[in-house]
Design a protein around this motif. Structure first.
Motif, mmCIF file in Angstrom:
data_model
loop_
_atom_site.group_PDB
_atom_site.id
_atom_site.type_symbol
_atom_site.label_atom_id
_atom_site.label_comp_id
_atom_site.label_asym_id
_atom_site.label_seq_id
_atom_site.Cartn_x
_atom_site.Cartn_y
_atom_site.Cartn_z
ATOM 1 N N ASP A 4 0.875 -1.178 0.000
ATOM 2 C CA ASP A 4 0.000 0.000 0.000
ATOM 3 C C ASP A 4 0.910 1.225 0.000
ATOM 4 O O ASP A 4 1.485 1.594 1.025
ATOM 5 C CB ASP A 4 -0.896 -0.050 1.250
ATOM 6 N N ASP A 11 -5.416 -1.323 3.970
ATOM 7 C CA ASP A 11 -6.332 -0.725 4.950
ATOM 8 C C ASP A 11 -7.595 -0.167 4.295
ATOM 9 O O ASP A 11 -8.548 0.190 4.993
ATOM 10 C CB ASP A 11 -5.628 0.346 5.794
ATOM 11 N N ASP A 70 -10.468 4.668 0.278
ATOM 12 C CA ASP A 70 -9.053 4.412 -0.021
ATOM 13 C C ASP A 70 -9.002 3.309 -1.074
ATOM 14 O O ASP A 70 -10.019 2.671 -1.389
ATOM 15 C CB ASP A 70 -8.342 3.985 1.271
HETATM 16 MG MG MG Z 1 -4.333 2.430 2.027
#
Ligand code: MG
Length: 400
Positions: A34, A190, A229
């Motif tokens: 990420d 996440d 996200d």
């Molecule tokens: Mg992220």
């Protein structure tokens, strides 16, 4: 021997313009990175990480090979950022499960983690988080400073304490996985774990549908929940498992960055350059601080010595420079003794002198001393014309 089936998906989400996550999965390794950093830098960081880890692990297959590959990716990201200033500050998380082989050739699943991407184990519908988030909020939870519930909304929940691309030294969590046939392992960025609760993730990831359908449903669920996200998901299901003969649960700290003989001219400048940028900022901060301190000291010095006063110095009228009680460490200093004795002043002026008489300049102080002496001389000669002057003098002396 360990065998898994897999499915994976990555999605930009609903809010972000680009996808800075990267992933790779095959029958030996699964990786999610990420990335973070502006100007597309996060995409570069996550791509570097996934490519290096994938390629190096394919050549090695050992536990050491995988954490060394992550360390190599870390240095490569730092080097790239130093060569491309617009990408300075980029970084990435990495979470990976690889089938690592011991000296007897037995392959068992091992988890590697840096950052806050996550690994979950799913067994009989229950979910267990295998990875620890390397974020400020989650570390405070482990220290007992926050409850898990408080961490969910804490402003520092996204602030990472570990990531690739930050510094040469890197701590990597390594964990041998204790899995059964039929277990599923979920890796995610996440963008999934922030949008769905553990219960929702467990329900969808455990559902008796194909891995592809479960992955698609996880991504769709995260997007319906906000999709704030990028969302990346890898789902593994184990068909056959060998466990590590010597299970590992440790944090591997990288040694000093390797400087190969022939590679010195390539690797060293990037490291030095990043240190130099850090030093420049440090020195600039220290310079500003020193400038402010110096300015404060100069102002205090000016104020401390901006006035003069007359005082009784063992019976002599003397001129001092400074504030009567001093300012900080700047104490008043005697400039000179006048030719006048304190006893040669009128009683009221003697009394005023004991409390000091302030004047703005040295000349003013000397003139005033002369004036006081003259007033005493005239008062002793009984001159009636001095009455008004004496009254003024006494008033001024009291003010001083
Ligand atoms: Mg992220």
């Amino acid at each position: 021997m360990t065998r898994w089936r897999f499915a994976a998906a990555t999605d930009t989400g609903v809010v972000r313009a680009t996808n800075q996550d990267a992933l790779h999965v095959d029958n030996q390794i699964a990786i999610i990175a990420d990335g973070m950093g502006g100007h597309a830098a996060g995409e570069v960081a996550s791509e570097i990480a996934v490519n290096i880890v994938r390629e190096d692990f394919a050549r090695s297959g050992a536990v050491e090979g995988l954490h060394e590959a992550i360390e190599k990716a870390n240095l490569a990201i730092i080097k790239d950022a130093n060569s491309n200033p617009e990408r300075f500050g980029m970084g990435t998380t990495v979470i990976a499960v690889g089938i690592t082989y011991d000296i007897e050739g037995i392959g068992s699943p091992t988890l590697f983690n840096v950052g806050d991407s996550r690994a979950y184990q799913l067994r009989d519908g229950a979910l267990r988080q295998l990875s620890e988030d390397h974020s400020v909020a989650e570390e405070w939870v482990r220290m007992g400073r926050l409850t898990p519930e408080e961490a969910l909304t804490h402003p520092r929940r996204h602030q990472l304490t570990r990531a690739l691309g930050v510094e040469e030294k890197l701590d990597i969590d390594v964990l041998s996985l204790d899995v059964h046939v039929g277990d599923r392992i979920l890796l995610c960025s996440d963008g999934l774990s922030n949008e769905l609760t553990s219960e929702e993730i467990a329900r969808i990831a455990s559902s008796p549908v194909s891995l592809d359908d479960a992955v698609a449903e996880l991504v769709d669920g995260a997007k319906r929940a906000g999709g704030n996200d990028n969302i990346s998901v890898v789902l593994l299901e184990f068909d056959e498992v060998s466990l590590a003969s010597n299970p590992i649960k440790k944090t591997v700290s990288s040694a000093a960055p390797p400087v190969a003989k022939g590679a010195q001219s390539q690797s060293q400048p990037s490291i030095i350059r990043r240190q130099r940028q850090f030093s420049w900022r440090t020195y600039a901060g220290a310079g500003v601080f020193a400038f402010l301190v110096l300015g404060f000291v100069l102002i205090m010095h000016w104020y401390a010595y901006s006035t003069f006063y007359l005082a009784n110095n063992n019976g002599v009228v003397s001129v001092y420079q400074g504030q009567q009680n001093g300012v900080l460490w700047f104490q008043p200093q005697k400039v000179l003794d006048t030719n006048y004795q304190v006893s040669q002043l009128r009683p009221a002026d003697q009394q005023a002198l004991s409390a000091t008489i302030a004047e703005p300049t040295l000349n003013a102080a000397l003139n005033y001393a002369a004036y006081l002496h003259t007033a005493w001389t005239l008062s002793n000669s009984g001159a009636a014309t001095t009455t008004s002057t004496v009254t003024t003098t006494t008033t001024k002396a009291k003010k001083g």
